[in-house]
Scaffold this active site. Structure first.
Site, PDB file in Angstrom:
ATOM      1  N   GLY A   1       0.815  -1.218   0.000  1.00  0.00           N
ATOM      2  CA  GLY A   1       0.000   0.000   0.000  1.00  0.00           C
ATOM      3  C   GLY A   1       0.841   1.258   0.000  1.00  0.00           C
TER       4      GLY A   1
ATOM      5  N   VAL B   1       1.098   3.632   2.241  1.00  0.00           N
ATOM      6  CA  VAL B   1       1.798   3.813   3.516  1.00  0.00           C
ATOM      7  C   VAL B   1       2.822   2.696   3.730  1.00  0.00           C
ATOM      8  CG1 VAL B   1       1.537   3.855   6.032  1.00  0.00           C
ATOM      9  CG2 VAL B   1      -0.060   5.132   4.602  1.00  0.00           C
TER      10      VAL B   1
ATOM     11  N   SER C   1      -1.562  -9.707  -3.946  1.00  0.00           N
ATOM     12  CA  SER C   1      -0.173  -9.231  -4.083  1.00  0.00           C
ATOM     13  C   SER C   1       0.854 -10.335  -3.891  1.00  0.00           C
ATOM     14  CB  SER C   1       0.094  -8.130  -3.046  1.00  0.00           C
ATOM     15  OG  SER C   1      -0.604  -6.966  -3.391  1.00  0.00           O
TER      16      SER C   1
ATOM     17  N   CYS D   1      -3.355  10.830  10.694  1.00  0.00           N
ATOM     18  CA  CYS D   1      -2.375  11.738  10.071  1.00  0.00           C
ATOM     19  C   CYS D   1      -2.613  13.216  10.401  1.00  0.00           C
ATOM     20  CB  CYS D   1      -2.367  11.532   8.565  1.00  0.00           C
ATOM     21  SG  CYS D   1      -3.983  11.250   7.832  1.00  0.00           S
TER      22      CYS D   1
ATOM     23  N   SER E   1      -3.660  11.060  -1.078  1.00  0.00           N
ATOM     24  CA  SER E   1      -2.814   9.903  -0.748  1.00  0.00           C
ATOM     25  C   SER E   1      -3.189   9.268   0.582  1.00  0.00           C
ATOM     26  CB  SER E   1      -1.332  10.298  -0.740  1.00  0.00           C
ATOM     27  OG  SER E   1      -1.114  11.370   0.141  1.00  0.00           O
ATOM     28  N   GLY E   2      -3.872  10.015   1.462  1.00  0.00           N
ATOM     29  CA  GLY E   2      -4.365   9.437   2.718  1.00  0.00           C
ATOM     30  C   GLY E   2      -5.270   8.245   2.480  1.00  0.00           C
TER      31      GLY E   2
ATOM     32  N   LYS F   1     -11.950  11.787  15.139  1.00  0.00           N
ATOM     33  CA  LYS F   1     -10.610  11.304  15.476  1.00  0.00           C
ATOM     34  C   LYS F   1      -9.771  12.478  15.952  1.00  0.00           C
ATOM     35  CE  LYS F   1     -10.701   8.225  11.599  1.00  0.00           C
ATOM     36  NZ  LYS F   1     -10.161   8.134  10.227  1.00  0.00           N
TER      37      LYS F   1
ATOM     38  N   ARG G   1     -11.379  17.272   1.862  1.00  0.00           N
ATOM     39  CA  ARG G   1     -10.495  16.673   0.856  1.00  0.00           C
ATOM     40  C   ARG G   1     -10.254  17.682  -0.262  1.00  0.00           C
ATOM     41  NH1 ARG G   1      -8.059  12.167   1.954  1.00  0.00           N
ATOM     42  NH2 ARG G   1     -10.031  11.144   2.363  1.00  0.00           N
TER      43      ARG G   1
ATOM     44  N   HIS H   1      -0.843  17.156   3.823  1.00  0.00           N
ATOM     45  CA  HIS H   1      -2.069  17.706   4.413  1.00  0.00           C
ATOM     46  C   HIS H   1      -1.764  19.118   4.950  1.00  0.00           C
ATOM     47  CE1 HIS H   1      -3.794  13.854   3.961  1.00  0.00           C
ATOM     48  NE2 HIS H   1      -4.033  13.517   5.207  1.00  0.00           N
TER      49      HIS H   1
END
Ligand code: 25A
Ligand code: L14
Length: 337
Positions: free
Chosen positions: A17, A19, A45, A133, A163-164, A217, A239, A246
């Site tokens: 992934g 990350v 994968s 993040c 990309s998050g 969060k 977004r 970010h």
């Protein structure tokens, strides 16, 4: 729990992934003492290779005995996988550093940003959670200010890159942009609406209270990491069509009055922060410049003239690095130090 060694057997779960790849790269760059690296992902994968120190490491599929002999596992395969596999890893004697939201608010699990609450690592029971993040880059900046002037309230609006959400969201932004410039119809698979040339006030799922999970969060994780339930936080998470990095507009109210210059001085001496703030020379942080960097950048530091003790700031960090992979590797470094 973790025995001291020269070198460790380390696993990355979700290594294919966005990350996970960054985690492997960060372990290599920071020369984490690794005897053997193992990489895991889903069946689709299996057989792929992940490059580490000029060697191709084969991607494995998780099995019940996969974690035997592994000292530290960095997880970034999503909350559902963490829920199932983190306890399996812990049972095998492995310490898990988990990037998902699954364990963050569990009272038995420390939630750690090394610049803010490194000592919380000590009371782990096998799992250490890596925060969200947007929360990480905010608390890195809030902590040194809180220590000096006590923060009462935080109002934050985020401008979060795609990309998050993973590589598939980066692919979608690129594809939509290309299609629009070629007068083709836009397809939306990852987000409910077009993200190219647009802004969506929506990250993660909506909750009963009208906020998104991402917003809550930021509220809850900030209190836990800062170790102070009295800090009031309210968030709007948005977004934007940015690939990586970010940005956040953060307004704080403090108990003690601080001038903008005092805030600049406090932050200039704080770990992991670069003050980038010369307005008349157009010097302020922007995501395309901060992408690929480890530090959290702060600019646009101003006194909020509408209240007694208020400050406005603009905070930018690389969400895949400080917001995810780097913070997790920093936790691992503390764990073995
Ligand atoms: O955040 P994600 O994308 O959802 O991925 C989370 C991670 O969790 C893993 C998953 O492995 C991924 O590593 N994971 C999921 N279920 C798991 C399980 N049961 C699990 N791990 C263990 N046990 P994966 O095998 O599912 O991912 C394989 C590739 O498929 C892409 N993918 C994942 N979910 C998808 C999806 N694609 C579409 N729809 C979905 N729902 C996933 O995308 C992964 O590569 P990606 O973001 O990793 O990358 C897509 C392509 O881009 C390449 N790539 C990525 N980063 C880089 C890159 N190439 C160069 N440089 C990079 N930095 C990838 O190689 C891929 O071709
Ligand atoms: O870490 O940007 O809980 O879509 C989940 C949503 C990470 C960001 C987390 C996104 C977030 C992600």
């Amino acid at each position: 729990m973790l025995k001291k060694k020269e070198k460790y057997i380390v696993a990355v779960v979700g290594a294919t992934g966005a990350v996970g790849r960054e985690m492997v790269q960060t372990l290599e760059e920071r020369e984490f003492p690794i005897e053997k690296l193992r990489v895991f992902a889903s069946e689709r994968s299996e057989g792929k290779k992940i490059e580490y120190k000029d060697k191709d490491i084969p991607v494995e599929v998780l099995k019940d005995d996969s974690f035997e002999g592994i000292d530290i596992a960095l997880f970034s395969a999503g909350a559902e996988r963490s829920k199932i596999w983190a306890p399996v890893a812990v049972k095998s004697g492995c310490v898990v550093i988990d990037n998902s939201s699954q364990w963050r608010m569990d009272p038995d699990v420390p939630l750690v940003v090394p610049e803010v609450n490194p000592d919380d690592i000590k009371w782990h029971k096998g799992i250490i959670a890596n925060p969200n993040c947007s929360t990480i880059q905010m608390v890195v900046v809030l902590k040194p200010i809180h220590d000096v002037a006590k923060i009462r309230r935080v109002v934050v609006t985020t401008f979060q890159s795609v990309s998050g959400t993973g590589q598939k969201a980066m692919d979608e932004l690129l594809q939509q942009t290309t299609d629009i410039l070629n007068f083709k119809n836009v397809k939306c698979n990852v987000y409910p609406y077009q993200i190219a040339f647009n802004v969506l006030p929506h990250i993660d799922k909506f909750l009963e209270n009208g906020y998104t999970k991402e917003e809550m969060k930021m509220v809850n994780e900030t209190k836990k990491i800062m170790g102070d339930n009295s800090i009031r936080v309210t968030a709007t998470t948005v977004r934007v069509p940015v690939f990586r990095g970010h940005s956040e507009s953060v307004n704080i109210e403090t108990e003690r009055k601080l001038t903008a210059n005092e805030v600049r001085a406090i932050l200039s001496g704080a770990p992991g922060i670069i003050v980038f703030d010369v307005p008349h020379k157009n010097v302020y942080p922007i995501p395309i410049n901060v992408a690929g960097r480890d530090e959290t950048y702060v600019g646009r530091i101003r006194e909020d003239e509408s209240i007694e003790n208020g400050i406005n700031m603009w905070i930018v960090a690389d969400n895949l690095r400080k917001g995810a992979a780097l913070n997790a590797v920093q936790i691992a470094e503390r764990l073995i130090s």
